[in-house]
Design a protein around this motif. Structure first.
Motif, PDB file in Angstrom:
ATOM      1  N   ALA A  28      11.187  -2.038  -6.326  1.00 22.00           N
ATOM      2  CA  ALA A  28      12.433  -2.773  -6.077  1.00 22.00           C
ATOM      3  C   ALA A  28      13.253  -2.116  -4.966  1.00 22.00           C
ATOM      4  O   ALA A  28      13.783  -2.808  -4.083  1.00 22.00           O
ATOM      5  CB  ALA A  28      13.257  -2.865  -7.362  1.00 22.00           C
ATOM      6  N   SER A  29      13.362  -0.788  -4.997  1.00 18.34           N
ATOM      7  CA  SER A  29      14.157  -0.112  -3.968  1.00 18.34           C
ATOM      8  C   SER A  29      13.511  -0.254  -2.589  1.00 18.34           C
ATOM      9  O   SER A  29      14.198  -0.495  -1.601  1.00 18.34           O
ATOM     10  CB  SER A  29      14.380   1.364  -4.322  1.00 18.34           C
ATOM     11  OG  SER A  29      13.186   2.096  -4.286  1.00 18.34           O
ATOM     12  N   ILE A  54       0.822  -1.214   0.000  1.00 17.99           N
ATOM     13  CA  ILE A  54       0.000   0.000   0.000  1.00 17.99           C
ATOM     14  C   ILE A  54       0.852   1.259   0.000  1.00 17.99           C
ATOM     15  O   ILE A  54       0.650   2.175  -0.804  1.00 17.99           O
ATOM     16  CB  ILE A  54      -0.958  -0.002   1.211  1.00 17.99           C
ATOM     17  CG1 ILE A  54      -1.968  -1.152   1.076  1.00 17.99           C
ATOM     18  CG2 ILE A  54      -1.672   1.350   1.352  1.00 17.99           C
ATOM     19  CD1 ILE A  54      -2.767  -1.419   2.329  1.00 17.99           C
ATOM     20  N   THR A  55       1.821   1.327   0.890  1.00 12.36           N
ATOM     21  CA  THR A  55       2.565   2.579   1.049  1.00 12.36           C
ATOM     22  C   THR A  55       3.563   2.843  -0.071  1.00 12.36           C
ATOM     23  O   THR A  55       3.853   4.003  -0.359  1.00 12.36           O
ATOM     24  CB  THR A  55       3.280   2.646   2.412  1.00 12.36           C
ATOM     25  OG1 THR A  55       4.180   1.545   2.534  1.00 12.36           O
ATOM     26  CG2 THR A  55       2.279   2.650   3.555  1.00 12.36           C
ATOM     27  N   VAL A  56       4.073   1.819  -0.730  1.00 12.11           N
ATOM     28  CA  VAL A  56       4.986   2.066  -1.856  1.00 12.11           C
ATOM     29  C   VAL A  56       4.230   2.692  -3.017  1.00 12.11           C
ATOM     30  O   VAL A  56       4.733   3.611  -3.664  1.00 12.11           O
ATOM     31  CB  VAL A  56       5.731   0.786  -2.284  1.00 12.11           C
ATOM     32  CG1 VAL A  56       6.485   1.001  -3.587  1.00 12.11           C
ATOM     33  CG2 VAL A  56       6.702   0.360  -1.199  1.00 12.11           C
ATOM     34  N   LEU A  57       3.040   2.229  -3.268  1.00 18.05           N
ATOM     35  CA  LEU A  57       2.234   2.842  -4.328  1.00 18.05           C
ATOM     36  C   LEU A  57       1.946   4.305  -3.999  1.00 18.05           C
ATOM     37  O   LEU A  57       2.088   5.187  -4.855  1.00 18.05           O
ATOM     38  CB  LEU A  57       0.936   2.066  -4.541  1.00 18.05           C
ATOM     39  CG  LEU A  57       0.013   2.637  -5.616  1.00 18.05           C
ATOM     40  CD1 LEU A  57       0.705   2.666  -6.979  1.00 18.05           C
ATOM     41  CD2 LEU A  57      -1.274   1.833  -5.676  1.00 18.05           C
ATOM     42  N   ILE A  58       1.573   4.578  -2.766  1.00 13.68           N
ATOM     43  CA  ILE A  58       1.316   5.963  -2.345  1.00 13.68           C
ATOM     44  C   ILE A  58       2.591   6.797  -2.477  1.00 13.68           C
ATOM     45  O   ILE A  58       2.564   7.931  -2.956  1.00 13.68           O
ATOM     46  CB  ILE A  58       0.771   6.007  -0.905  1.00 13.68           C
ATOM     47  CG1 ILE A  58      -0.630   5.386  -0.865  1.00 13.68           C
ATOM     48  CG2 ILE A  58       0.756   7.433  -0.352  1.00 13.68           C
ATOM     49  CD1 ILE A  58      -1.164   5.118   0.531  1.00 13.68           C
ATOM     50  N   SER A  59       3.713   6.233  -2.070  1.00 13.52           N
ATOM     51  CA  SER A  59       4.994   6.927  -2.184  1.00 13.52           C
ATOM     52  C   SER A  59       5.312   7.264  -3.635  1.00 13.52           C
ATOM     53  O   SER A  59       5.730   8.377  -3.947  1.00 13.52           O
ATOM     54  CB  SER A  59       6.103   6.066  -1.590  1.00 13.52           C
ATOM     55  OG  SER A  59       7.342   6.692  -1.749  1.00 13.52           O
ATOM     56  N   ASN A  61      15.912   5.081   1.464  1.00  9.25           N
ATOM     57  CA  ASN A  61      15.001   5.125   0.322  1.00  9.25           C
ATOM     58  C   ASN A  61      15.149   6.406  -0.488  1.00  9.25           C
ATOM     59  O   ASN A  61      14.992   6.390  -1.709  1.00  9.25           O
ATOM     60  CB  ASN A  61      13.555   4.955   0.783  1.00  9.25           C
ATOM     61  CG  ASN A  61      13.232   3.518   1.061  1.00  9.25           C
ATOM     62  OD1 ASN A  61      13.697   2.626   0.355  1.00  9.25           O
ATOM     63  ND2 ASN A  61      12.449   3.277   2.080  1.00  9.25           N
ATOM     64  N   PHE A  62      15.436   7.520   0.158  1.00  6.61           N
ATOM     65  CA  PHE A  62      15.666   8.760  -0.593  1.00  6.61           C
ATOM     66  C   PHE A  62      16.820   8.573  -1.567  1.00  6.61           C
ATOM     67  O   PHE A  62      16.718   8.924  -2.738  1.00  6.61           O
ATOM     68  CB  PHE A  62      15.967   9.947   0.335  1.00  6.61           C
ATOM     69  CG  PHE A  62      16.380  11.183  -0.416  1.00  6.61           C
ATOM     70  CD1 PHE A  62      15.434  11.949  -1.069  1.00  6.61           C
ATOM     71  CD2 PHE A  62      17.712  11.561  -0.497  1.00  6.61           C
ATOM     72  CE1 PHE A  62      15.804  13.085  -1.792  1.00  6.61           C
ATOM     73  CE2 PHE A  62      18.092  12.688  -1.204  1.00  6.61           C
ATOM     74  CZ  PHE A  62      17.135  13.456  -1.861  1.00  6.61           C
ATOM     75  N   LEU A  63      17.909   8.024  -1.080  1.00 11.44           N
ATOM     76  CA  LEU A  63      19.075   7.826  -1.942  1.00 11.44           C
ATOM     77  C   LEU A  63      18.770   6.896  -3.104  1.00 11.44           C
ATOM     78  O   LEU A  63      19.145   7.169  -4.250  1.00 11.44           O
ATOM     79  CB  LEU A  63      20.252   7.296  -1.119  1.00 11.44           C
ATOM     80  CG  LEU A  63      20.788   8.240  -0.050  1.00 11.44           C
ATOM     81  CD1 LEU A  63      21.826   7.534   0.814  1.00 11.44           C
ATOM     82  CD2 LEU A  63      21.351   9.506  -0.672  1.00 11.44           C
ATOM     83  N   LEU A  64      18.084   5.802  -2.829  1.00  8.15           N
ATOM     84  CA  LEU A  64      17.737   4.854  -3.895  1.00  8.15           C
ATOM     85  C   LEU A  64      16.772   5.481  -4.904  1.00  8.15           C
ATOM     86  O   LEU A  64      16.916   5.272  -6.112  1.00  8.15           O
ATOM     87  CB  LEU A  64      17.121   3.585  -3.295  1.00  8.15           C
ATOM     88  CG  LEU A  64      18.089   2.659  -2.573  1.00  8.15           C
ATOM     89  CD1 LEU A  64      17.325   1.576  -1.814  1.00  8.15           C
ATOM     90  CD2 LEU A  64      19.083   2.045  -3.538  1.00  8.15           C
ATOM     91  N   GLU A  85      12.329  -2.174   2.797  1.00  6.10           N
ATOM     92  CA  GLU A  85      11.137  -2.436   3.612  1.00  6.10           C
ATOM     93  C   GLU A  85      10.862  -3.916   3.820  1.00  6.10           C
ATOM     94  O   GLU A  85      10.326  -4.291   4.851  1.00  6.10           O
ATOM     95  CB  GLU A  85       9.906  -1.770   2.992  1.00  6.10           C
ATOM     96  CG  GLU A  85       9.981  -0.264   2.954  1.00  6.10           C
ATOM     97  CD  GLU A  85      10.014   0.369   4.321  1.00  6.10           C
ATOM     98  OE1 GLU A  85       9.323  -0.108   5.240  1.00  6.10           O
ATOM     99  OE2 GLU A  85      10.738   1.365   4.476  1.00  6.10           O
ATOM    100  N   LEU A  86      11.170  -4.748   2.847  1.00  5.57           N
ATOM    101  CA  LEU A  86      10.912  -6.173   3.018  1.00  5.57           C
ATOM    102  C   LEU A  86      12.141  -6.911   3.518  1.00  5.57           C
ATOM    103  O   LEU A  86      12.094  -7.583   4.545  1.00  5.57           O
ATOM    104  CB  LEU A  86      10.421  -6.793   1.711  1.00  5.57           C
ATOM    105  CG  LEU A  86       9.059  -6.312   1.226  1.00  5.57           C
ATOM    106  CD1 LEU A  86       8.681  -6.996  -0.078  1.00  5.57           C
ATOM    107  CD2 LEU A  86       7.986  -6.529   2.268  1.00  5.57           C
TER     108      LEU A  86
END
Length: 143
Positions: free
Chosen positions: A84-85, A51-56, A124-127, A90-91
């Motif tokens: 992927a990042s 859910i949150t990756v899509l929102i991101s 995650n910002f860097l990726l 996160e996983l």
């Protein structure tokens, strides 16, 4: 302050604002699934991730890593890179950290998830900045 640094700083601040939204959502979804729905912590983490990756992606592609017309990569390629990042942090990383913190050290889930999100947001910002939203070869990085 040079222009490139100022641009990156501005992006980091905007990314941080999106990150705060997603951190709160991730925390609520993960712990809601775990404590209310009584799902396994890894399943709770996976649901939160999806859910949150899509929102991101939606927020970051619109407000943080805006691309000029003609230099955009296809949306599905950027979305795949974003997934992927986040999968890496996160996983994989979050899963390992949760296992170590909860199973080996007895850290409560609500504390472990908060600490881990504080680690993964800057990563995650860097990726995202230097890989997922990177312009195609031959052009400079996104401004």
């Amino acid at each position: 302050m040079n222009k490139k640094f100022k641009t990156i700083l501005t992006q980091f601040i905007k990314f941080g604002m999106v990150g705060v939204i997603n951190t709160v959502l991730s925390y609520l979804i993960t712990n809601g699934c775990y404590y209310i729905l009584h799902l396994h912590e890894q399943i709770s983490n996976l649901i939160s991730f999806l859910i949150t990756v899509l929102i991101s992606y939606l927020l970051n592609s619109r407000f943080v890593f805006c691309q000029e017309e003609g230099s955009r990569q296809p949306w599905y390629r950027a979305l795949a890179k974003v997934y992927a990042s986040y999968a890496l942090t996160e996983l994989v990383l979050m899963g390992i950290l949760l296992f170590i913190q909860e199973r080996l050290f007895g850290v409560p889930h609500y504390i472990a998830t908060f600490v881990n999100l504080c680690v993964t947001v800057p990563l995650n910002f860097l990726l995202n900045k230097f890989w997922a939203y990177r312009k195609s070869e031959g052009s400079s990085n996104i401004t």
